[in-house]
Scaffold this motif. Structure first.
Motif, PDB file in Angstrom:
ATOM      1  N   GLN A  42       0.822  -1.201   0.000  1.00  0.00           N
ATOM      2  CA  GLN A  42       0.000   0.000   0.000  1.00  0.00           C
ATOM      3  C   GLN A  42       0.865   1.264   0.000  1.00  0.00           C
ATOM      4  OE1 GLN A  42      -2.389  -1.169   3.475  1.00  0.00           O
ATOM      5  NE2 GLN A  42      -4.198  -0.973   2.193  1.00  0.00           N
ATOM      6  N   ILE A  46       0.924   4.243  -2.836  1.00  0.00           N
ATOM      7  CA  ILE A  46       0.712   5.662  -2.554  1.00  0.00           C
ATOM      8  C   ILE A  46       1.837   6.498  -3.151  1.00  0.00           C
ATOM      9  CG2 ILE A  46       0.646   7.369  -0.688  1.00  0.00           C
ATOM     10  CD1 ILE A  46      -0.766   5.197   0.990  1.00  0.00           C
ATOM     11  N   GLU A  59      -3.105  14.430   0.702  1.00  0.00           N
ATOM     12  CA  GLU A  59      -3.746  13.104   0.684  1.00  0.00           C
ATOM     13  C   GLU A  59      -2.717  11.995   0.823  1.00  0.00           C
ATOM     14  OE1 GLU A  59      -5.759  13.297  -3.010  1.00  0.00           O
ATOM     15  OE2 GLU A  59      -7.679  13.924  -2.152  1.00  0.00           O
ATOM     16  N   SER A  63      -2.442   9.355   3.998  1.00  0.00           N
ATOM     17  CA  SER A  63      -2.504   7.909   3.777  1.00  0.00           C
ATOM     18  C   SER A  63      -1.257   7.218   4.299  1.00  0.00           C
ATOM     19  CB  SER A  63      -2.678   7.615   2.279  1.00  0.00           C
ATOM     20  OG  SER A  63      -3.898   8.137   1.807  1.00  0.00           O
ATOM     21  N   ARG A  64      -0.085   7.829   4.045  1.00  0.00           N
ATOM     22  CA  ARG A  64       1.161   7.233   4.553  1.00  0.00           C
ATOM     23  C   ARG A  64       1.161   7.171   6.074  1.00  0.00           C
ATOM     24  NH1 ARG A  64       3.676  10.985   1.011  1.00  0.00           N
ATOM     25  NH2 ARG A  64       4.277  10.063  -0.990  1.00  0.00           N
ATOM     26  N   ILE A  67      -1.177   4.247   7.267  1.00  0.00           N
ATOM     27  CA  ILE A  67      -0.619   2.918   7.006  1.00  0.00           C
ATOM     28  C   ILE A  67       0.624   2.680   7.845  1.00  0.00           C
ATOM     29  CG2 ILE A  67       0.390   1.449   5.218  1.00  0.00           C
ATOM     30  CD1 ILE A  67      -1.425   2.855   3.213  1.00  0.00           C
ATOM     31  N   LEU A 134     -12.362   4.928   4.057  1.00  0.00           N
ATOM     32  CA  LEU A 134     -11.016   5.268   3.596  1.00  0.00           C
ATOM     33  C   LEU A 134     -10.174   4.016   3.413  1.00  0.00           C
ATOM     34  CD1 LEU A 134      -8.880   7.412   2.956  1.00  0.00           C
ATOM     35  CD2 LEU A 134      -8.352   7.515   5.402  1.00  0.00           C
ATOM     36  N   GLU A 135     -10.307   3.069   4.348  1.00  0.00           N
ATOM     37  CA  GLU A 135      -9.528   1.837   4.246  1.00  0.00           C
ATOM     38  C   GLU A 135      -9.952   1.034   3.017  1.00  0.00           C
ATOM     39  OE1 GLU A 135      -8.503  -2.157   6.895  1.00  0.00           O
ATOM     40  OE2 GLU A 135      -9.798  -0.591   7.677  1.00  0.00           O
ATOM     41  N   GLN A 137     -11.250   2.216   0.286  1.00  0.00           N
ATOM     42  CA  GLN A 137     -10.766   2.909  -0.899  1.00  0.00           C
ATOM     43  C   GLN A 137      -9.288   2.611  -1.130  1.00  0.00           C
ATOM     44  OE1 GLN A 137     -11.663   7.058  -0.357  1.00  0.00           O
ATOM     45  NE2 GLN A 137     -13.889   6.730  -0.321  1.00  0.00           N
ATOM     46  N   ASN A 138      -8.501   2.613  -0.035  1.00  0.00           N
ATOM     47  CA  ASN A 138      -7.070   2.331  -0.166  1.00  0.00           C
ATOM     48  C   ASN A 138      -6.838   0.904  -0.658  1.00  0.00           C
ATOM     49  OD1 ASN A 138      -6.293   4.872   0.675  1.00  0.00           O
ATOM     50  ND2 ASN A 138      -6.122   4.295   2.829  1.00  0.00           N
ATOM     51  N   ARG A 141      -7.751   0.645  -4.301  1.00  0.00           N
ATOM     52  CA  ARG A 141      -6.688   1.250  -5.114  1.00  0.00           C
ATOM     53  C   ARG A 141      -5.495   0.314  -5.226  1.00  0.00           C
ATOM     54  NH1 ARG A 141      -6.265   7.587  -3.165  1.00  0.00           N
ATOM     55  NH2 ARG A 141      -8.230   8.324  -4.073  1.00  0.00           N
ATOM     56  N   LEU A 142      -5.194  -0.369  -4.112  1.00  0.00           N
ATOM     57  CA  LEU A 142      -4.083  -1.319  -4.141  1.00  0.00           C
ATOM     58  C   LEU A 142      -4.380  -2.447  -5.129  1.00  0.00           C
ATOM     59  CD1 LEU A 142      -1.424  -2.469  -3.089  1.00  0.00           C
ATOM     60  CD2 LEU A 142      -2.699  -3.513  -1.210  1.00  0.00           C
TER      61      LEU A 142
END
Length: 363
Positions: A42, A46, A59, A63-64, A67, A134-135, A137-138, A141-142
């Motif tokens: 992840q 990002i 953003e 996110s960083r 995670i 949010l999780e 979505q992340n 995206r991954l």
């Protein structure tokens, strides 16, 4: 002014998190943990999206931070230093890192925002997004990122492994099984991939150990005969087939092969205790918690005859109950006691020896 207050608060929180982590002595767990690989994937995603401009600097940083927090919480473990010199060296390194965090992080962040951000832009109301959204979505995206990379580099075994883990986490066993199949073709049939594939196949059938899952488990057993996970899932299939005694033996074998601190050990003990109680004629509700199941087995064994005599079935049950209640400690002496009791009956002794070999055989 509100934006500057928010920036100050976020910076302070980041520094506090860094100093808190640096103040604790610890070490990380195994670098090859599937969860650690997922979080690192992840982070890489990002970074790539930030370079392409798909994410703004704020953003990407948010996110960083999230995670990294999860990765830190996952990998932190308590550890003792070897000696006084190593403690002193570690303390100095932490102080240097703390100083850099206090000075460099705020200056760099503020400078970057002034140059790259828009400090004079009027503020807009921020859309509220829950942590779960949010999780998700992340993770989505991954998945997209990994699938794009695999489309360009289908030979990447690590990519297929990562995709399989993420799809399983998202509750998509069919896609997880497909990714695992690709990983097996390109990277080989390792025990972890075969176990994961069997779990996906069982999940696809609603918890039923189908013929495909059984073939995968048998293949896993040929790769690693002493992996307790194989015996556990095979025991599940045997129980579904009505092969009660065989399921008991497989669960006992899984129990014997497991390390004392294995994560799945409580589940194996609970399932084996329930089967033994059923074998003893006890009525055990499915809603009964594991601790009460163990207590019920202890009472049932105490109420039964303390000396099985020449009954090989009773000796088998006694060995299994001992393993559930006490582990494998003292099992050797109990085996010898059983062999002595059955010595006059050669057929019963041979059956007992075969059972013990199947139960606790190790390479």
């Amino acid at each position: 002014m509100m934006i500057w207050a928010a920036i100050a608060a976020m910076t302070g929180a980041s520094i506090f998190a860094i100093l808190r982590a640096l103040s604790q002595v610890g070490h990380t767990g195994p670098d090859n943990s599937p969860d650690i690989a997922l979080f690192r994937g992840q982070l890489a995603m990002i970074d790539d999206e930030a370079l392409r401009g798909d994410l703004t600097a704020n953003e990407a940083e948010a996110s960083r931070a999230e995670i990294s927090r999860r990765l830190l919480a996952l990998t932190r473990r308590p550890q003792k230093h070897a000696d006084g010199m190593s403690r002193l060296s570690s303390l100095m390194r932490r102080r240097v890192a703390a100083s850099l965090a206090l000075i460099v992080l705020p200056v760099f962040s503020l400078t970057f925002y002034v140059i790259s951000g828009q400090p004079r832009l009027a503020g807009k109301p921020m859309q509220l997004t829950s942590g779960a959204e949010l999780e998700n979505q992340n993770v989505e995206r991954l998945v997209q990122r990994v699938e794009q990379q695999l489309a360009q580099h289908p030979e990447s075994v690590e990519g297929w492994d990562l995709l399989a883990r993420v799809q399983a986490q998202l509750g998509r066993p069919d896609l997880a099984a497909e990714a695992l199949g690709q990983a097996i073709v390109r990277g080989g049939a390792t025990i972890d991939r075969l176990i994961a594939l069997s779990e996906a196949q069982i999940a696809l059938s609603g918890g039923i150990v189908t013929g495909d899952a059984r073939q995968t488990l048998e293949r896993a057993a040929s790769v690693s005969p002493h992996d307790p996970r194989v015996d556990f899932f095979l025991a599940l299939g045997l129980r579904q087939d009505g092969r009660h005694d065989d399921a008991i033996v497989k669960l006992g074998s899984a129990l014997a092969k497991s390390l004392p601190d294995a994560a799945w050990l409580p589940l194996v003990r609970d399932q084996l205790a329930r089967l033994l109680l059923d074998d003893l004629g006890a009525d055990v509700p499915q809603s009964l918690n594991p601790a009460d199941v163990i207590s019920a087995l202890r009472l049932s064994i105490s109420a039964a005859a303390t000396t099985p005599g020449h009954d090989v079935v009773a000796w088998r049950r006694r060995l299994l109950a001992h393993m559930v209640l006490n582990g494998i400690d003292g099992l050797d002496s109990l085996v010898e006691e059983g062999r002595a009791a059955l010595a006059d009956n050669r057929a019963a002794l041979a059956e007992f020896d075969a059972f013990v070999a199947q139960l606790v055989h190790r390479s």
